[in-house]
Write a protein that holds these residues in place. Structure first.
Motif, PDB file in Angstrom:
ATOM      1  N   ALA A   9       0.928  -1.268   0.084  1.00 53.69           N
ATOM      2  CA  ALA A   9      -0.062  -0.058  -0.004  1.00 53.69           C
ATOM      3  C   ALA A   9       0.797   1.353   0.131  1.00 53.69           C
ATOM      4  N   ALA A  10       2.028   1.377   0.624  1.00 52.34           N
ATOM      5  CA  ALA A  10       3.050   2.269   0.609  1.00 52.34           C
ATOM      6  C   ALA A  10       3.276   2.549  -0.603  1.00 52.34           C
ATOM      7  N   ARG A  11       3.446   1.685  -1.559  1.00 47.06           N
ATOM      8  CA  ARG A  11       3.946   2.032  -2.888  1.00 47.06           C
ATOM      9  C   ARG A  11       3.006   2.372  -3.828  1.00 47.06           C
ATOM     10  N   LEU A  12       1.568   2.796  -3.299  1.00 44.37           N
ATOM     11  CA  LEU A  12       0.588   3.328  -4.358  1.00 44.37           C
ATOM     12  C   LEU A  12       0.689   4.638  -4.369  1.00 44.37           C
ATOM     13  N   SER A  13       0.394   5.355  -5.631  1.00 43.93           N
ATOM     14  CA  SER A  13       0.319   6.634  -5.756  1.00 43.93           C
ATOM     15  C   SER A  13      -0.874   7.199  -5.773  1.00 43.93           C
ATOM     16  N   THR A  14      -1.420   8.101  -5.229  1.00 43.61           N
ATOM     17  CA  THR A  14      -2.844   8.492  -5.209  1.00 43.61           C
ATOM     18  C   THR A  14      -3.053   9.459  -6.532  1.00 43.61           C
ATOM     19  N   THR A  15      -1.983  10.015  -7.030  1.00 42.17           N
ATOM     20  CA  THR A  15      -2.235  10.537  -8.457  1.00 42.17           C
ATOM     21  C   THR A  15      -1.248  10.233  -9.549  1.00 42.17           C
ATOM     22  N   TYR A  16      -1.423  10.345 -10.783  1.00 46.95           N
ATOM     23  CA  TYR A  16      -0.326   9.814 -11.768  1.00 46.95           C
ATOM     24  C   TYR A  16       0.431  10.887 -11.826  1.00 46.95           C
ATOM     25  N   ALA A  17       2.059  10.833 -11.884  1.00 44.51           N
ATOM     26  CA  ALA A  17       3.068  11.549 -12.390  1.00 44.51           C
ATOM     27  C   ALA A  17       3.977  10.712 -12.941  1.00 44.51           C
ATOM     28  N   PRO A  18       4.890  11.722 -13.830  1.00 40.65           N
ATOM     29  CA  PRO A  18       5.697  10.982 -14.764  1.00 40.65           C
ATOM     30  C   PRO A  18       6.643  10.075 -13.998  1.00 40.65           C
ATOM     31  N   GLY A  19       6.975   8.959 -14.569  1.00 45.99           N
ATOM     32  CA  GLY A  19       7.776   7.928 -13.753  1.00 45.99           C
ATOM     33  C   GLY A  19       7.213   7.126 -12.911  1.00 45.99           C
ATOM     34  N   VAL A  20       5.912   7.301 -12.704  1.00 44.86           N
ATOM     35  CA  VAL A  20       5.232   6.272 -12.011  1.00 44.86           C
ATOM     36  C   VAL A  20       4.527   5.152 -12.870  1.00 44.86           C
ATOM     37  N   TRP A  21       4.517   3.986 -12.420  1.00 45.09           N
ATOM     38  CA  TRP A  21       4.108   2.808 -13.049  1.00 45.09           C
ATOM     39  C   TRP A  21       2.660   3.055 -13.131  1.00 45.09           C
ATOM     40  N   ILE A  22       1.870   2.380 -13.927  1.00 46.30           N
ATOM     41  CA  ILE A  22       0.434   2.372 -13.942  1.00 46.30           C
ATOM     42  C   ILE A  22      -0.075   0.746 -13.812  1.00 46.30           C
ATOM     43  N   GLY A  23      -0.976   0.772 -12.933  1.00 46.77           N
ATOM     44  CA  GLY A  23      -1.634  -0.686 -12.737  1.00 46.77           C
ATOM     45  C   GLY A  23      -2.983  -0.598 -12.711  1.00 46.77           C
ATOM     46  N   ALA A  24      -3.531  -1.673 -12.860  1.00 47.46           N
ATOM     47  CA  ALA A  24      -5.156  -1.995 -12.742  1.00 47.46           C
ATOM     48  C   ALA A  24      -5.415  -3.396 -11.916  1.00 47.46           C
ATOM     49  N   VAL A  25      -6.404  -3.379 -11.631  1.00 47.17           N
ATOM     50  CA  VAL A  25      -6.869  -4.619 -10.828  1.00 47.17           C
ATOM     51  C   VAL A  25      -8.438  -4.608 -11.046  1.00 47.17           C
ATOM     52  N   ARG A  26      -8.920  -5.738 -11.429  1.00 43.35           N
ATOM     53  CA  ARG A  26     -10.345  -5.962 -11.411  1.00 43.35           C
ATOM     54  C   ARG A  26     -10.703  -7.303 -11.208  1.00 43.35           C
ATOM     55  N   ARG A  27     -11.973  -7.736 -10.590  1.00 38.52           N
ATOM     56  CA  ARG A  27     -12.512  -8.750 -10.174  1.00 38.52           C
ATOM     57  C   ARG A  27     -12.887  -9.695 -11.476  1.00 38.52           C
ATOM     58  N   ALA A  28     -12.458 -10.540 -11.737  1.00 39.43           N
ATOM     59  CA  ALA A  28     -12.533 -11.437 -13.019  1.00 39.43           C
ATOM     60  C   ALA A  28     -13.924 -12.382 -12.779  1.00 39.43           C
ATOM     61  N   PHE A  29     -13.712 -13.247 -11.729  1.00 37.03           N
ATOM     62  CA  PHE A  29     -14.883 -13.869 -11.340  1.00 37.03           C
ATOM     63  C   PHE A  29     -15.050 -14.235  -9.929  1.00 37.03           C
ATOM     64  N   ASP A  30     -16.022 -14.777  -9.798  1.00 39.27           N
ATOM     65  CA  ASP A  30     -16.547 -14.809  -8.188  1.00 39.27           C
ATOM     66  C   ASP A  30     -16.113 -16.251  -7.722  1.00 39.27           C
ATOM     67  N   ALA A  31     -16.453 -16.463  -6.368  1.00 42.48           N
ATOM     68  CA  ALA A  31     -16.086 -17.736  -6.072  1.00 42.48           C
ATOM     69  C   ALA A  31     -17.068 -18.755  -6.550  1.00 42.48           C
TER      70      ALA A  31
END
Length: 158
Positions: A9-31
């Motif tokens: 969580a400490a590696r998360l950036s609250t805003t985009y800035a140059p040099g920051v990686w971009i990630g995405a997370v999404r639920r694909a399917f339920d149990a």
């Protein structure tokens, strides 16, 4: 796990800035209905954008699957970051059907339930895209349609 999650969580950036990686997370399917398999999430990661390139590339540097919860997905995402790098989580412009296909074709450890869940998820994304295209995009201009219908009668195709 709590310390690993706090470090991620400490590696998360609250805003985009140059040099920051971009990630995405999404639920694909339920149990599954029997409770034998937990929910699964897709994660994707893009390298920092080059100067002058404001658009996220279609193809991520990393695409992976994680379970059993969003915390595990965050840990999976951060695991692929270079040491010390930060990541900004985006929630738009991600082609989730493509991410699903990448995982389906590249992860040789997937079990049948993973494959079925990811295939259904990808198809759902494609169906949603098709629905949006039909709803929001058209080559029909209303004024021309009225003019043409007045001359030729209504077009049976619309």
């Amino acid at each position: 796990m709590a310390s690993a999650l706090a470090a991620a969580a400490a590696r998360l950036s609250t805003t985009y800035a140059p040099g920051v990686w971009i990630g995405a997370v999404r639920r694909a399917f339920d149990a599954d209905a029997h409770g034998h398999h937990p929910p699964h999430f897709l994660v994707a990661l893009w390298e920092p954008l080059p100067a002058g390139q404001p658009l996220l590339p279609r193809w991520p540097a990393v695409a992976a699957i994680a379970s059993p919860d969003a915390n595990a997905a965050l840990l999976e995402l951060v695991r692929h970051l270079p040491a010390g790098a930060r990541v900004w989580l985006c929630d738009t412009v991600v082609d989730w059907a493509l991410i699903s296909e990448i995982v389906l074709r590249s992860d040789r450890n997937l079990e049948p339930h993973h494959r079925a869940g990811l295939a259904a998820f990808a198809q759902g994304c494609r169906d949603a895209d098709a629905s949006r295209i039909e709803r929001e995009y058209t080559d029909r201009e209303p004024g021309f349609e009225r003019f043409r219908d007045g001359l030729l009668g209504p077009d049976p195709g619309h």
